[in-house]
Design a protein around this motif. Structure first.
Motif, PDB file in Angstrom:
ATOM      1  N   ILE A 334       0.832  -1.210   0.000  1.00  0.00           N
ATOM      2  CA  ILE A 334       0.000   0.000   0.000  1.00  0.00           C
ATOM      3  C   ILE A 334       0.862   1.254   0.000  1.00  0.00           C
ATOM      4  O   ILE A 334       0.589   2.227  -0.725  1.00  0.00           O
ATOM      5  CB  ILE A 334      -0.950  -0.016   1.209  1.00  0.00           C
ATOM      6  N   LEU A 335       1.925   1.248   0.798  1.00  0.00           N
ATOM      7  CA  LEU A 335       2.812   2.409   0.840  1.00  0.00           C
ATOM      8  C   LEU A 335       3.517   2.626  -0.498  1.00  0.00           C
ATOM      9  O   LEU A 335       3.704   3.770  -0.936  1.00  0.00           O
ATOM     10  CB  LEU A 335       3.836   2.235   1.966  1.00  0.00           C
ATOM     11  N   GLN A 336       3.911   1.550  -1.152  1.00  0.00           N
ATOM     12  CA  GLN A 336       4.541   1.683  -2.471  1.00  0.00           C
ATOM     13  C   GLN A 336       3.577   2.301  -3.480  1.00  0.00           C
ATOM     14  O   GLN A 336       3.962   3.128  -4.314  1.00  0.00           O
ATOM     15  CB  GLN A 336       5.017   0.303  -2.972  1.00  0.00           C
ATOM     16  N   ARG A 337       2.317   1.904  -3.384  1.00  0.00           N
ATOM     17  CA  ARG A 337       1.317   2.507  -4.276  1.00  0.00           C
ATOM     18  C   ARG A 337       1.119   3.983  -3.958  1.00  0.00           C
ATOM     19  O   ARG A 337       0.924   4.803  -4.873  1.00  0.00           O
ATOM     20  CB  ARG A 337      -0.010   1.750  -4.135  1.00  0.00           C
ATOM     21  N   ASN A 338       1.149   4.336  -2.670  1.00  0.00           N
ATOM     22  CA  ASN A 338       1.029   5.749  -2.303  1.00  0.00           C
ATOM     23  C   ASN A 338       2.172   6.573  -2.875  1.00  0.00           C
ATOM     24  O   ASN A 338       1.980   7.733  -3.288  1.00  0.00           O
ATOM     25  CB  ASN A 338       0.988   5.892  -0.780  1.00  0.00           C
ATOM     26  N   ILE A 339       3.371   5.993  -2.890  1.00  0.00           N
ATOM     27  CA  ILE A 339       4.523   6.701  -3.464  1.00  0.00           C
ATOM     28  C   ILE A 339       4.318   6.931  -4.958  1.00  0.00           C
ATOM     29  O   ILE A 339       4.580   8.021  -5.482  1.00  0.00           O
ATOM     30  CB  ILE A 339       5.810   5.900  -3.186  1.00  0.00           C
ATOM     31  N   GLU A 340       3.835   5.891  -5.663  1.00  0.00           N
ATOM     32  CA  GLU A 340       3.595   6.047  -7.098  1.00  0.00           C
ATOM     33  C   GLU A 340       2.493   7.066  -7.357  1.00  0.00           C
ATOM     34  O   GLU A 340       2.566   7.845  -8.329  1.00  0.00           O
ATOM     35  CB  GLU A 340       3.220   4.685  -7.705  1.00  0.00           C
ATOM     36  N   LYS A 341       1.461   7.082  -6.522  1.00  0.00           N
ATOM     37  CA  LYS A 341       0.392   8.070  -6.683  1.00  0.00           C
ATOM     38  C   LYS A 341       0.918   9.485  -6.475  1.00  0.00           C
ATOM     39  O   LYS A 341       0.527  10.416  -7.201  1.00  0.00           O
ATOM     40  CB  LYS A 341      -0.738   7.783  -5.688  1.00  0.00           C
ATOM     41  N   MET A 342       1.808   9.656  -5.491  1.00  0.00           N
ATOM     42  CA  MET A 342       2.370  10.979  -5.245  1.00  0.00           C
ATOM     43  C   MET A 342       3.200  11.451  -6.441  1.00  0.00           C
ATOM     44  O   MET A 342       3.195  12.647  -6.798  1.00  0.00           O
ATOM     45  CB  MET A 342       3.220  10.961  -3.972  1.00  0.00           C
ATOM     46  N   LYS A 343       3.897  10.535  -7.089  1.00  0.00           N
ATOM     47  CA  LYS A 343       4.646  10.899  -8.292  1.00  0.00           C
ATOM     48  C   LYS A 343       3.706  11.397  -9.385  1.00  0.00           C
ATOM     49  O   LYS A 343       3.987  12.403 -10.059  1.00  0.00           O
ATOM     50  CB  LYS A 343       5.450   9.694  -8.798  1.00  0.00           C
TER      51      LYS A 343
END
Length: 368
Positions: A334-343
């Motif tokens: 989930i955190l990895q997806r949040n990082i990609e969303k922030m990008k």
């Protein structure tokens, strides 16, 4: 030369009443109806029931709370194996007695008790009854005294009474008493509750030992590793004279509690760090620090900083979350997806700023 046999005989008869009293009390507790949760290979779902030992029938009787369920009987002679198991559940344990029956019956039965002390009493009593049945010492339909008498070898577990504090050495001049220190009474854990920890501590576990002794096991900050937790739990077990069989279950319970706390903390920290990489936040901080400057240049620098920080966070997530229990893999994903969303959000924000700058430039050039 006749003194040693006399000493041994005197020692045997002196301990017999105490052993008999213990056997009678143990058997009487098994004959009382005890509340349990019942499961078996034929009854997968848990059912509330009452269990007791029927002495004249030499079998265990299970009566269910639901009237439509027929009682279940377990013949002592068909019991092949008895095991005790402790399962962590929320802030407590499930105290389970597992009974495996021989091919003549072939059922597997699990009884879940409400307290460790009660379960342990049933484990000791059933093992004694099974041993007596196999040795032929368990009476059939006779009186209580005949059935209890057959348990003598099993309940003594090694001959003499454990309360005797001396043994005899058979020398040439007779029996020489050799003093030995009395055995330390080891206690079981009857209740476990998680409490709010004090400042500087990760976890506080309050344990009830025996009937009323309340002790607290506290895990300080910086003691998250399995090695340190193992030393901490083992020291607590030794200090409070807890049964060695309890140490593994207690370690797992404490480890799970610590991992859950660490996982929550790291997740909150990482979510905050990811949120701080929003392009608007970085631009605001840079403008506040510099006071003024080329807005386009500031935006480019903020974009580069956000990309670098998000890439570093993506590499840190497995290390900071990966050792925090079974839920760590899901949280890490989930955190990895949040990082990609922030990008993606930063890319869209940067494009919006560029479009806005183009409009402003055209308006300026047109003289409006």
């Amino acid at each position: 030369r006749s003194s040693p046999p006399l000493c041994l005989a005197h020692r045997h008869f002196r301990t017999a009443p105490a052993m008999a009293d213990h056997r009678v009390l143990l058997l009487e507790q098994l004959k009382r109806k005890t509340q349990v949760g019942y499961r078996s290979s034929e009854q997968i779902s848990r059912e509330d029931a009452f269990v007791c030992y029927v002495e004249d029938q030499r079998r265990i009787q299970v009566e269910f709370r639901l009237a439509q369920l027929e009682p279940v009987f377990i013949d002592i002679r068909n019991i092949d194996n008895i095991r005790q198991k402790d399962y962590p559940e929320d802030n407590s344990f499930r105290w389970v007695l597992a009974i495996n029956l021989n091919p003549a019956d072939s059922r597997n039965i699990m009884l879940q008790f409400t307290a460790r002390e009660v379960r342990d009493t049933w484990v000791a009593g059933l093992r004694a009854l099974v041993d007596a049945s196999r040795s032929g010492g368990l009476g059939g339909s006779g009186s209580s005294s005949s059935g209890v008498g057959g348990l003598a070898p099993q309940m003594s577990r090694g001959g003499g009474s454990s309360s005797s504090s001396s043994k005899h050495f058979m020398g040439g001049g007779g029996a020489i008493p050799i003093s030995t220190p009395p055995a330390t009474t080891q206690r079981s854990i009857t209740d476990v509750v998680l409490r709010e920890p004090r400042p500087g501590y990760l976890v506080r576990v309050e344990l009830t030992l025996g009937l009323r002794d309340l002790q607290a096991l506290e895990v300080p900050e910086g003691c998250e590793t399995a090695e340190r937790l193992s030393r901490l739990v083992q020291g607590f077990v030794d200090k409070n004279a807890i049964m060695p069989s309890e140490s593994t279950s207690l370690f797992r319970f404490v480890k799970n509690a610590v991992q859950r706390i660490v996982l929550e903390r790291e997740t909150e920290t990482l979510v905050e760090e990811i949120g701080c990489q929003h392009l608007d936040v970085l631009m605001r901080d840079r403008l506040a620090a510099s006071g003024k400057g080329d807005i386009q240049e500031i935006r480019k620098e903020a974009m580069r900083e956000a990309e670098w920080n998000l890439r570093a966070l993506a590499e840190e997530v497995p290390r900071r979350i990966g050792q925090c229990g079974t839920g760590a893999a899901i949280v890490s994903m989930i955190l990895q997806r949040n990082i990609e969303k922030m990008k993606l959000i930063n890319d869209m924000t940067a494009k919006a700023y560029e479009a806005e700058s183009e409009v402003v430039n055209k308006v300026t050039e047109s003289g409006w």
